[in-house]
Scaffold this motif. Structure first.
Motif, PDB file in Angstrom:
ATOM      1  N   MET A 145       1.020  -1.294  -0.096  1.00 16.39           N
ATOM      2  CA  MET A 145      -0.001   0.010   0.245  1.00 16.39           C
ATOM      3  C   MET A 145       0.510   1.281   0.131  1.00 16.39           C
ATOM      4  SD  MET A 145      -3.425   0.968   2.783  1.00 16.39           S
ATOM      5  CE  MET A 145      -4.008  -1.123   2.009  1.00 16.39           C
ATOM      6  N   THR A 146       0.833   1.689  -0.626  1.00 19.51           N
ATOM      7  CA  THR A 146       1.469   3.489  -0.954  1.00 19.51           C
ATOM      8  C   THR A 146       0.740   3.845  -0.123  1.00 19.51           C
ATOM      9  OG1 THR A 146      -0.328   4.042  -2.508  1.00 19.51           O
ATOM     10  CG2 THR A 146       1.466   3.200  -3.429  1.00 19.51           C
ATOM     11  N   PRO A 147       1.133   5.657   0.086  1.00 20.87           N
ATOM     12  CA  PRO A 147       0.973   6.265   0.995  1.00 20.87           C
ATOM     13  C   PRO A 147       0.002   6.632   0.897  1.00 20.87           C
ATOM     14  CG  PRO A 147       3.601   6.661   0.772  1.00 20.87           C
ATOM     15  CD  PRO A 147       3.150   5.309   0.024  1.00 20.87           C
ATOM     16  N   ALA A 148      -0.513   7.119  -0.485  1.00 19.13           N
ATOM     17  CA  ALA A 148      -1.592   8.142  -0.438  1.00 19.13           C
ATOM     18  C   ALA A 148      -2.738   7.050  -0.968  1.00 19.13           C
ATOM     19  CB  ALA A 148      -1.495   8.142  -2.615  1.00 19.13           C
ATOM     20  N   GLN A 149      -2.848   5.234  -1.086  1.00 17.85           N
ATOM     21  CA  GLN A 149      -3.636   4.823  -0.643  1.00 17.85           C
ATOM     22  C   GLN A 149      -3.521   5.098   0.463  1.00 17.85           C
ATOM     23  OE1 GLN A 149      -1.819   1.028  -2.566  1.00 17.85           O
ATOM     24  NE2 GLN A 149      -3.351   1.242  -4.721  1.00 17.85           N
ATOM     25  N   ALA A 150      -3.027   4.745   1.588  1.00 14.65           N
ATOM     26  CA  ALA A 150      -2.992   4.376   2.690  1.00 14.65           C
ATOM     27  C   ALA A 150      -3.896   5.782   2.771  1.00 14.65           C
ATOM     28  CB  ALA A 150      -1.553   4.332   3.614  1.00 14.65           C
ATOM     29  N   GLN A 151      -3.876   7.187   2.809  1.00 17.64           N
ATOM     30  CA  GLN A 151      -4.560   8.271   3.493  1.00 17.64           C
ATOM     31  C   GLN A 151      -5.493   7.917   3.103  1.00 17.64           C
ATOM     32  OE1 GLN A 151      -2.961  12.101   1.352  1.00 17.64           O
ATOM     33  NE2 GLN A 151      -3.619  12.585   3.069  1.00 17.64           N
ATOM     34  N   ARG A 152      -6.227   7.456   1.952  1.00 18.20           N
ATOM     35  CA  ARG A 152      -7.627   7.359   1.343  1.00 18.20           C
ATOM     36  C   ARG A 152      -8.048   6.334   2.529  1.00 18.20           C
ATOM     37  NH1 ARG A 152      -5.507   7.819  -3.592  1.00 18.20           N
ATOM     38  NH2 ARG A 152      -5.398   5.297  -3.748  1.00 18.20           N
ATOM     39  N   LEU A 153      -7.355   5.246   2.173  1.00 16.75           N
ATOM     40  CA  LEU A 153      -8.421   4.298   3.690  1.00 16.75           C
ATOM     41  C   LEU A 153      -7.830   4.618   5.120  1.00 16.75           C
ATOM     42  CD1 LEU A 153      -7.437   1.574   1.145  1.00 16.75           C
ATOM     43  CD2 LEU A 153      -9.606   1.981   1.262  1.00 16.75           C
ATOM     44  N   ARG A 154      -7.325   5.669   5.261  1.00 16.08           N
ATOM     45  CA  ARG A 154      -6.901   6.297   6.710  1.00 16.08           C
ATOM     46  C   ARG A 154      -5.991   5.014   7.830  1.00 16.08           C
ATOM     47  NH1 ARG A 154     -10.632   6.889  10.244  1.00 16.08           N
ATOM     48  NH2 ARG A 154     -10.175   8.939  11.496  1.00 16.08           N
ATOM     49  N   LEU A 155      -5.100   4.109   7.089  1.00 11.12           N
ATOM     50  CA  LEU A 155      -4.477   3.372   7.477  1.00 11.12           C
ATOM     51  C   LEU A 155      -2.773   3.872   7.383  1.00 11.12           C
ATOM     52  CD1 LEU A 155      -5.848   0.332   5.398  1.00 11.12           C
ATOM     53  CD2 LEU A 155      -5.878   0.714   8.109  1.00 11.12           C
ATOM     54  N   ALA A 156      -1.494   3.002   7.939  1.00 10.63           N
ATOM     55  CA  ALA A 156      -0.244   3.221   7.299  1.00 10.63           C
ATOM     56  C   ALA A 156       0.269   2.553   6.467  1.00 10.63           C
ATOM     57  CB  ALA A 156      -0.133   2.563   9.251  1.00 10.63           C
ATOM     58  N   PRO A 157       0.781   3.545   5.752  1.00 10.50           N
ATOM     59  CA  PRO A 157       1.610   2.925   4.808  1.00 10.50           C
ATOM     60  C   PRO A 157       2.352   1.471   5.200  1.00 10.50           C
ATOM     61  CG  PRO A 157       2.474   4.804   4.652  1.00 10.50           C
ATOM     62  CD  PRO A 157       1.240   4.677   5.826  1.00 10.50           C
ATOM     63  N   GLY A 158       2.173   0.568   3.796  1.00  9.49           N
ATOM     64  CA  GLY A 158       2.215  -1.166   4.439  1.00  9.49           C
ATOM     65  C   GLY A 158       2.247  -1.950   3.684  1.00  9.49           C
ATOM     66  N   GLN A 159       2.453  -3.718   4.398  1.00  8.80           N
ATOM     67  CA  GLN A 159       2.013  -4.462   3.438  1.00  8.80           C
ATOM     68  C   GLN A 159       1.071  -4.740   3.808  1.00  8.80           C
ATOM     69  OE1 GLN A 159       5.315  -7.393   3.802  1.00  8.80           O
ATOM     70  NE2 GLN A 159       6.643  -6.419   2.059  1.00  8.80           N
ATOM     71  N   TYR A 160      -0.237  -5.308   3.225  1.00 10.22           N
ATOM     72  CA  TYR A 160      -1.711  -5.812   3.628  1.00 10.22           C
ATOM     73  C   TYR A 160      -2.046  -7.243   2.917  1.00 10.22           C
ATOM     74  CZ  TYR A 160      -1.822  -1.625   6.127  1.00 10.22           C
ATOM     75  OH  TYR A 160      -1.793  -1.187   7.135  1.00 10.22           O
ATOM     76  N   LEU A 161      -3.469  -7.737   3.377  1.00 10.01           N
ATOM     77  CA  LEU A 161      -3.340  -8.221   2.063  1.00 10.01           C
ATOM     78  C   LEU A 161      -5.044  -7.762   1.587  1.00 10.01           C
ATOM     79  CD1 LEU A 161      -2.923 -11.460   1.769  1.00 10.01           C
ATOM     80  CD2 LEU A 161      -2.013 -10.197   4.083  1.00 10.01           C
ATOM     81  N   HIS A 162      -5.233  -8.210   0.369  1.00  4.21           N
ATOM     82  CA  HIS A 162      -6.322  -6.880   0.128  1.00  4.21           C
ATOM     83  C   HIS A 162      -7.350  -8.089  -0.549  1.00  4.21           C
ATOM     84  CE1 HIS A 162      -7.720  -4.607  -3.730  1.00  4.21           C
ATOM     85  NE2 HIS A 162      -8.921  -4.703  -2.250  1.00  4.21           N
ATOM     86  N   LEU A 163      -8.345  -8.644   0.166  1.00  3.02           N
ATOM     87  CA  LEU A 163      -9.854  -9.727   0.331  1.00  3.02           C
ATOM     88  C   LEU A 163     -10.807  -8.963  -0.695  1.00  3.02           C
ATOM     89  CD1 LEU A 163     -10.247 -12.683   1.001  1.00  3.02           C
ATOM     90  CD2 LEU A 163     -10.918 -11.833   3.246  1.00  3.02           C
ATOM     91  N   ARG A 164     -10.941  -9.237  -1.361  1.00  5.74           N
ATOM     92  CA  ARG A 164     -12.246  -9.012  -2.976  1.00  5.74           C
ATOM     93  C   ARG A 164     -13.953 -10.205  -2.471  1.00  5.74           C
ATOM     94  NH1 ARG A 164     -10.667  -7.153  -8.011  1.00  5.74           N
ATOM     95  NH2 ARG A 164      -9.200  -8.226  -7.650  1.00  5.74           N
ATOM     96  N   VAL A 165     -14.799  -9.571  -2.241  1.00  2.00           N
ATOM     97  CA  VAL A 165     -16.028 -10.410  -2.466  1.00  2.00           C
ATOM     98  C   VAL A 165     -16.710 -10.098  -3.475  1.00  2.00           C
ATOM     99  CG1 VAL A 165     -17.713 -11.742  -1.502  1.00  2.00           C
ATOM    100  CG2 VAL A 165     -16.210 -11.652   0.172  1.00  2.00           C
ATOM    101  N   GLU A 166     -16.810 -10.231  -3.844  1.00  6.03           N
ATOM    102  CA  GLU A 166     -17.450  -9.578  -5.669  1.00  6.03           C
ATOM    103  C   GLU A 166     -18.322 -10.225  -6.297  1.00  6.03           C
ATOM    104  OE1 GLU A 166     -15.869  -7.174  -9.729  1.00  6.03           O
ATOM    105  OE2 GLU A 166     -14.701  -8.067  -8.435  1.00  6.03           O
ATOM    106  N   ASP A 167     -19.866  -9.449  -5.724  1.00  2.00           N
ATOM    107  CA  ASP A 167     -20.680 -10.334  -7.379  1.00  2.00           C
ATOM    108  C   ASP A 167     -21.544  -8.549  -8.151  1.00  2.00           C
ATOM    109  OD1 ASP A 167     -23.378  -8.672  -6.450  1.00  2.00           O
ATOM    110  OD2 ASP A 167     -22.452  -9.044  -4.533  1.00  2.00           O
ATOM    111  N   ASN A 168     -22.194  -9.751  -8.945  1.00  2.00           N
ATOM    112  CA  ASN A 168     -23.219  -8.912 -10.236  1.00  2.00           C
ATOM    113  C   ASN A 168     -24.621  -8.444  -9.994  1.00  2.00           C
ATOM    114  OD1 ASN A 168     -23.418 -12.084 -10.852  1.00  2.00           O
ATOM    115  ND2 ASN A 168     -22.699 -11.285 -12.503  1.00  2.00           N
ATOM    116  N   GLY A 169     -24.747  -8.515  -8.701  1.00  2.00           N
ATOM    117  CA  GLY A 169     -25.963  -8.526  -8.294  1.00  2.00           C
ATOM    118  C   GLY A 169     -26.892  -7.314  -8.728  1.00  2.00           C
ATOM    119  N   GLN A 170     -27.347  -6.687  -7.655  1.00  2.00           N
ATOM    120  CA  GLN A 170     -28.419  -5.448  -7.984  1.00  2.00           C
ATOM    121  C   GLN A 170     -27.585  -4.482  -7.460  1.00  2.00           C
ATOM    122  OE1 GLN A 170     -31.698  -6.908  -5.338  1.00  2.00           O
ATOM    123  NE2 GLN A 170     -32.473  -7.497  -7.298  1.00  2.00           N
ATOM    124  N   GLY A 171     -26.686  -4.446  -6.674  1.00  2.00           N
ATOM    125  CA  GLY A 171     -26.134  -3.077  -6.894  1.00  2.00           C
ATOM    126  C   GLY A 171     -26.967  -2.321  -5.515  1.00  2.00           C
TER     127      GLY A 171
END
Length: 562
Positions: A340-366
């Motif tokens: 995670m870059t400093p810019a990404q971390a700032q948007r997510l209110r996290l510290a920059p560093g190494q993370y696991l990015h887990l996504r659960v994605e569907d193509n439903g109604q939204g």
């Protein structure tokens, strides 16, 4: 620079005097020494005036042509009287053609309805004598551009406006930055609201736990004492009480998860293995018309997390996705390593560093935006009464935050939903609490003395756009009066002619005495002129030679005030 009308009158008077002398010379056989002297003096004055006028015009033209602003001068018949290089380049880039001097604005923009409908009313208002300031947006490559338009009528004496001067500043980056700031402020307000709700629900959950503890204890005491007296009906009622008390305890546990006050047992966890072990359970929780796809990457970093709580979170997310696809669809689970870059971390209110990015994605109604904004709130649900508690996403949100990660949701009506979980790598320490940004430094003050309205306007706009507090005056007397009334600028900007007049020297010396260390930046039209040519002035003076680009002037000012 003199007033153009007065300058023309002086030149005409000199030309008339020159003509009279030439007539006298033609009528006389001999020329007196006095006439020779007068003739040479008139010629010298005339040449000096012409040179000065040409130099001033050349300086002004270079200054405007190199401006970062798009500058247009428009006559009452809507014909372009002048356009600078930036304006020509902007039109070429946005619309594929260049505006030229002599073009009628309404005819040139006939094929561009958006700029035409926007600009013409504003220009007509300026030609009627009104100063107009508007922010507009035009579609163009590579994306929508935002401009601040400042249109000023140009007068001559008391007559109606001769033309309108349009300055168009590209404020796209500033507008985008303001939008990003609004989004960050909105995210902060949402986080503060969630924090407040979390504290409230945490307190309520603990109180409910105390009440439920009493209920379970009373049941345990009552059952053996009534064992000989219980009928089948009483046993069934006891079973209902226990079942509902257990459901209430489960809800309380979710409230505690949301408020980040539950007890966790974190350990290094392999997410790919965890998801693989859960596939059968997840598939059984879905319908046959929903395809479940596992796209978790191999060689994932371990994450320090409570695996049982992560399993519960994944199950909740998959059930929500199932309910969002009543007609079937595809559910995909992704996971990948993320630096995670400093810019990404700032948007997510996290510290920059190494993370696991887990996504659960569907193509439903939204979800529409107003629903997505409240999706993490406890007890908020769009399901009919009795079909949902509204605690599923809030429980996942609280668990992820308590584990030192972050949760984000992307959803558009008709295009499905993607829930992002950012979980810290096992070696990472928990991120620090976000801190407020330091307050910006106060604006620096600049005293500008320029007797030419157009030049004063250009330099004032340049410095004001850069964030400086500009106090612009057309005369030395007014600038002196401002100093006497308490103005204390950090920088003085003016023409080198200030140093050639007693009042100008007085202004520079008074400013240096009132504000020790304040620098004066003087503009000269002579590239070789130095401070050595102006003895007796304070030492804290710098000279900038013209013509110069506005960028160079701004860089010089920034360096001085650094």
């Amino acid at each position: 620079m003199d007033d153009p009308t007065q300058l023309r009158q002086q030149i005409l008077a000199l030309q008339q005097r020159n003509g009279e002398l030439e007539n006298r010379l033609a009528q006389q056989a001999e020329v007196s020494p006095l006439d020779n002297v007068l003739l040479r003096r008139v010629h010298e004055q005339l040449e000096q005036r012409f040179d000065q006028t040409l130099a001033e015009r050349r300086l002004f033209i270079e200054l405007v042509d190199h401006s970062l602003a798009n500058v247009f001068v428009i006559a009452p018949d809507l014909r372009l009287q002048a356009i600078n290089r930036t304006g020509r380049q902007t039109f070429q880039r946005l619309h594929g053609f260049c505006l030229r001097v002599g073009d009628r604005l309404d005819e040139a923009l006939a094929g561009l309805p958006q700029p035409l409908q926007c600009l013409l009313p504003l220009v007509n208002r300026a030609l009627a004598g009104e100063t107009v300031i508007e922010s507009v947006a035009f579609d163009g490559p590579p994306y929508r551009r935002h401009y601040e338009l400042r249109i000023t009528p140009l007068h001559s004496d008391e007559r109606p406006p001769l033309s309108a001067c349009l300055f168009a500043y590209d404020i796209t980056e500033r507008t985008l930055e303001q939008e990003r700031l609004r989004e960050a402020e909105q995210a902060l307000r949402q986080a503060q609201k969630m924090e407040a709700v979390g504290q409230l629900t945490g307190g309520i959950a603990h109180d409910f736990n105390n009440l439920l503890g009493g209920i379970f204890g009373a049941l345990e005491l009552a059952k053996p004492r009534l064992s000989g007296l219980q009928s089948d009906e009483v046993s069934r009622l006891f079973g209902i009480i226990e079942q509902n008390a257990s459901k209430a305890a489960s809800l309380v546990q979710r409230l505690l998860a949301f408020s980040r006050r539950q007890t966790l047992l974190p350990r290094a966890t392999d997410i790919q293995q965890l998801v693989g072990d859960m596939l059968a359970l997840l598939q059984s929780s879905l319908r046959s018309d929903i395809e479940l796809i596992d796209r978790t990457a191999s060689q994932l970093w371990p994450t320090c997390i409570d695996p049982s709580q992560l399993e519960s979170a994944l199950l909740n997310l998959c059930i929500n996705a199932r309910d969002a696809m009543p007609d079937g669809g595809t559910l995909v689970i992704h996971c990948e390593n993320l630096e995670m870059t400093p810019a990404q971390a700032q948007r997510l209110r996290l510290a920059p560093g190494q993370y696991l990015h887990l996504r659960v994605e569907d193509n439903g109604q939204g979800m529409p935006a107003e629903v997505a904004q409240r999706a993490f709130e406890p007890f908020y649900t769009t399901k009919p009464l009795g079909q949902g508690t509204g605690l599923g996403l809030s429980m996942v949100y609280g668990f992820v935050q308590q584990s030192g990660g972050q949760m984000h949701l992307d959803s558009t009506p008709g295009n499905g939903t993607c829930v992002h979980l950012y979980l810290p790598r096992a070696e990472n320490l928990p991120p620090p609490e976000p801190q407020s940004l330091p307050a910006p430094p106060p604006a620096r003050s600049i005293l500008l003395i320029e007797d030419q309205a157009a030049m004063k306007l250009v330099i004032s706009e340049l410095l004001s756009e850069a964030g400086y507090d500009v106090h612009a005056f057309a005369s030395i007397d007014r600038a002196l009066a401002a100093l006497r009334k308490g103005l204390r600028p950090d920088l003085l900007v003016g023409n080198i002619a200030l140093s050639d007049s007693p009042k100008g020297r007085q202004l520079i010396e008074m400013n240096a005495a009132l504000t020790p260390g304040c620098t004066a930046l003087l503009i000269t039209g002579y590239a070789t002129q130095t401070l050595a040519d102006h003895d007796g002035l304070p030492t804290n003076i710098e000279i900038i030679s013209s013509p110069f680009e506005l960028k160079a002037l701004l860089e010089r000012v920034t360096h001085i005030l650094g």
